[in-house]
Scaffold this active site. Structure first.
Site, PDB file in Angstrom:
ATOM      1  N   LEU A 243       0.840  -1.190   0.000  1.00 40.69           N
ATOM      2  CA  LEU A 243       0.000   0.000   0.000  1.00 40.69           C
ATOM      3  C   LEU A 243       0.876   1.241   0.000  1.00 40.69           C
ATOM      4  O   LEU A 243       1.594   1.513   0.968  1.00 40.69           O
ATOM      5  CB  LEU A 243      -0.926  -0.014   1.211  1.00 40.69           C
ATOM      6  N   ASP A 244       0.826   1.995  -1.076  1.00 38.43           N
ATOM      7  CA  ASP A 244       1.707   3.143  -1.250  1.00 38.43           C
ATOM      8  C   ASP A 244       1.391   4.264  -0.262  1.00 38.43           C
ATOM      9  O   ASP A 244       0.225   4.660  -0.106  1.00 38.43           O
ATOM     10  CB  ASP A 244       1.563   3.673  -2.692  1.00 38.43           C
ATOM     11  N   VAL A 246       0.897   5.218   2.933  1.00 40.47           N
ATOM     12  CA  VAL A 246      -0.336   5.253   3.722  1.00 40.47           C
ATOM     13  C   VAL A 246      -0.384   6.448   4.671  1.00 40.47           C
ATOM     14  O   VAL A 246      -1.457   6.813   5.170  1.00 40.47           O
ATOM     15  CB  VAL A 246      -0.533   3.943   4.510  1.00 40.47           C
ATOM     16  N   GLU A 281       3.540   1.107   3.116  1.00 38.82           N
ATOM     17  CA  GLU A 281       4.647   2.060   3.065  1.00 38.82           C
ATOM     18  C   GLU A 281       4.265   3.210   3.978  1.00 38.82           C
ATOM     19  O   GLU A 281       3.317   3.943   3.703  1.00 38.82           O
ATOM     20  CB  GLU A 281       4.895   2.581   1.655  1.00 38.82           C
ATOM     21  N   HIS A 310      18.296   3.785   5.381  1.00 38.03           N
ATOM     22  CA  HIS A 310      19.118   4.985   5.508  1.00 38.03           C
ATOM     23  C   HIS A 310      20.415   4.690   6.256  1.00 38.03           C
ATOM     24  O   HIS A 310      21.490   5.175   5.874  1.00 38.03           O
ATOM     25  CB  HIS A 310      18.341   6.082   6.233  1.00 38.03           C
ATOM     26  N   HIS A 374      12.731   1.220  -5.535  1.00 35.62           N
ATOM     27  CA  HIS A 374      12.464   2.138  -6.649  1.00 35.62           C
ATOM     28  C   HIS A 374      12.565   3.591  -6.213  1.00 35.62           C
ATOM     29  O   HIS A 374      13.026   4.443  -6.981  1.00 35.62           O
ATOM     30  CB  HIS A 374      11.086   1.844  -7.257  1.00 35.62           C
TER      31      HIS A 374
END
Length: 570
Positions: A243-244, A246, A281, A310, A374
């Site tokens: 789920l992009d 959220v 996400e 990171h 990506h």
């Protein structure tokens, strides 16, 4: 065939079929319907609202002429599946592989991706995560500008093409996770406004209008997205959804959309008899995201954890600009490996405020972690990837971590093709402003924004993987390292153990080296170019990225920029 459409604002709704327009009948709750027995699979149609249109169906299952053309009736039952013995793939213990259909193979189609599945099987991954497949403007796009969310991009092969891909993955023992976008819709070809209050009319994020999840008439809007999710899991046999963003879902209801979706997906999993995963996400670092519904959480199976990315990125690259500044010590990597979140309530210099909450007690498999993805590659101006040595070091830690590892396509052999941002908007205004929009999005990230024109075909073609690189010894050697790491992870229970309280980390002076303990195993990573000697009990080297590792009287000699997986005799 019965046609139904939700259009609560319209006073008249007509459907346009090959033999002309017909008036639809108003029903309850803003729904309109019409029975057309002669229509069936392959029939084109569109809607006219109060004389305006024609518009494609918001729930269109197929858009053969693209986002500006008519919808087409698509009957899911006509596809013959061959995955009858497929019992699903649990996220626990799995390794994920993220790919973009258009650039994964030379063909840029589902059929082209199927031809490369043997490579993924030999690599040892378990789940293939596919970037969004909804129809987009033009012929090339990352997928996050999607509209007609129930349909599949015809450029890739349409709905049958996607089903064939899922079917082939299952036949190869691979599960499929689909990336879906529910926090916004693309700026081109979005015809939801005439139908109803799908969007709020306010800017929900940098990417577009907020979706109406909690305002008037939002019940049907929520059903629109929930039923879309269920379609992919049920009708396309997909094993999970990513789920992009959220955190860009604006929902103040007592039951958040994600919790409602989780309950629906749990029910569907029971009906289908196979596990279904929801991966969010989220940059909130909120442990409630992955806390089960019965414990008061939102019920996501897992979430992306950028903190580990990171910290790993700094450790292997030395970059400390932008948000990497918060992770510019190996102590941050140590905390990420043992606590999941680095920002767990403390101060974030990049944000200028305290951020996150503690993930104590949450098992590691609920955090999907990566060295590249990506976003982290494609949001760099030049889409450049990490060099081979950095990948070797980073993979050594990622694939021995207590989390769910995810690889980005081509990473496993150190692909040198960039992954650039690209789009193909039809409207001149959108095409011409895309580059400037991207530059504004990443102000303050520390980049000199010299990205190529995202609307150029060159940006897309340069982003395609070059599979001929595998003929190069250096690339093949890195691929062998990734394969060996994944095989070892699956062979040794210590490496897939998700219990963070059983993980410990030691770091050397001046951030030169790090030792990760996984039960009786230790993973030694020497980040500096010089050799180091570590006083570690005698034992067995199980896997090493450099054959020059030696055990001497004073300890284990680890050459520069080397990973060693070692089992001491204690």
């Amino acid at each position: 065939m019965r046609f139904d459409v939700w259009a609560p604002r319209a006073t008249t709704v007509e459907i346009e079929l090959p033999d002309g327009r017909r008036a639809m009948r108003a029903g309850q709750g803003g729904w309109w319907s019409l029975a057309a027995p002669e229509a069936g699979h392959g029939t084109p149609y569109s809607f006219v609202l109060d004389g305006d249109g024609p518009y494609p169906d918001p729930r269109s299952r197929r858009q053969p002429e693209g986002i500006f053309g008519p919808s087409m009736v698509y009957d899911h039952a006509r596809y013959t599946w061959s995955d009858h013995d497929w019992t699903g793939r649990d996220l626990r213990g799995s390794v994920i592989y993220e790919l973009h259909v258009g650039t994964f193979s030379p063909e840029g189609t589902f059929a082209g991706a199927i031809e490369r599945l043997d490579h993924l099987v030999e690599l040892g991954v378990d789940l293939v995560e596919v970037m969004p497949v909804a129809p987009v403007p033009g012929g090339r796009n990352w997928g996050y500008d999607g509209v007609d969310l129930y349909a599949v991009n015809e450029t890739y092969g349409g709905p049958d093409g996607f089903k064939s891909f899922v079917d082939a993955c299952h036949g190869s023992g691979l599960g499929v996770v689909l990336d879906v976008v529910y926090n916004h819709l693309g700026p081109s070809g979005n015809f939801l406004h005439p139908f109803g209050p799908y969007l709020t009319g306010t800017q929900g994020s940098f990417w577009g209008e907020a979706v109406n999840l909690d305002g008037p008439q939002s019940d049907e809007v929520r059903r629109y997205f929930i039923e879309n999710a269920l379609q992919w899991l049920r009708d396309y046999h997909v094993d999970g959804l990513r789920l992009d963003a959220v955190h860009a879902l604006h929902d103040r209801r007592a039951t958040h959309l994600l919790a409602e979706l989780s309950a629906e997906v749990d029910a569907l999993a029971c009906a289908l008899g196979r596990p279904l995963s929801l991966i969010a996400e989220s940059d909130l670092n909120d442990p409630r995201m992955v806390t089960p519904l019965e414990a008061g959480g939102l019920g996501m199976t897992a979430q992306w954890n950028d903190d580990l990315h990171h910290a790993l990125h700094y450790a292997v690259s030395g970059e400390s600009h932008g948000y990497y500044a918060d992770f510019a010590r190996l102590s941050a990597l140590s905390k990420a490996l043992t606590s999941a979140f680095v920002h767990d309530g403390g101060y974030s210099a990049f944000r200028g405020r305290a951020h996150g909450g503690s993930a104590r007690g949450v098992p590691g498999h609920r955090f999907v972690c990566c060295l590249q993805n990506h976003d982290q590659v494609g949001n760099r101006p030049r889409g450049d990837r990490l060099p081979l040595t950095a990948l070797k070091l980073g993979a050594g830690l990622l694939l021995t971590s207590p989390f769910t590892p995810m690889l980005f396509m081509g990473e496993e052999w150190g692909a040198r093709s960039p992954f650039l941002f690209f789009s193909d908007h039809v409207e001149p205004s959108l095409r011409e402003s895309e580059g400037a929009r991207r530059a504004r999005e990443f102000e303050g990230f520390g980049y000199v924004w010299d990205a190529p024109d995202p609307s150029s075909q060159e940006a897309f073609l340069r982003s395609k993987l070059d599979w001929n690189e595998l003929k190069n010894e250096d690339h093949w050697s890195l691929l062998a390292w990734y394969r060996d790491l994944i095989a070892l992870r699956k062979a040794l229970p210590e490496l897939s153990d998700p219990r963070l309280d059983r993980v410990s980390v030691e770091t050397g002076p001046l951030d030169r080296w790090l030792v990760l303990w996984r039960g009786s195993l230790c993973v030694i990573v020497n980040f500096c170019p010089d050799s180091v000697t570590l006083s570690i009990p005698a034992g067995t080297v199980l896997l090493t990225s450099d054959d020059r590792v030696r055990a001497g009287q004073s300890g284990l000699l680890v050459p520069g920029q080397t990973v060693v997986i070692y089992r001491p005799v204690i």
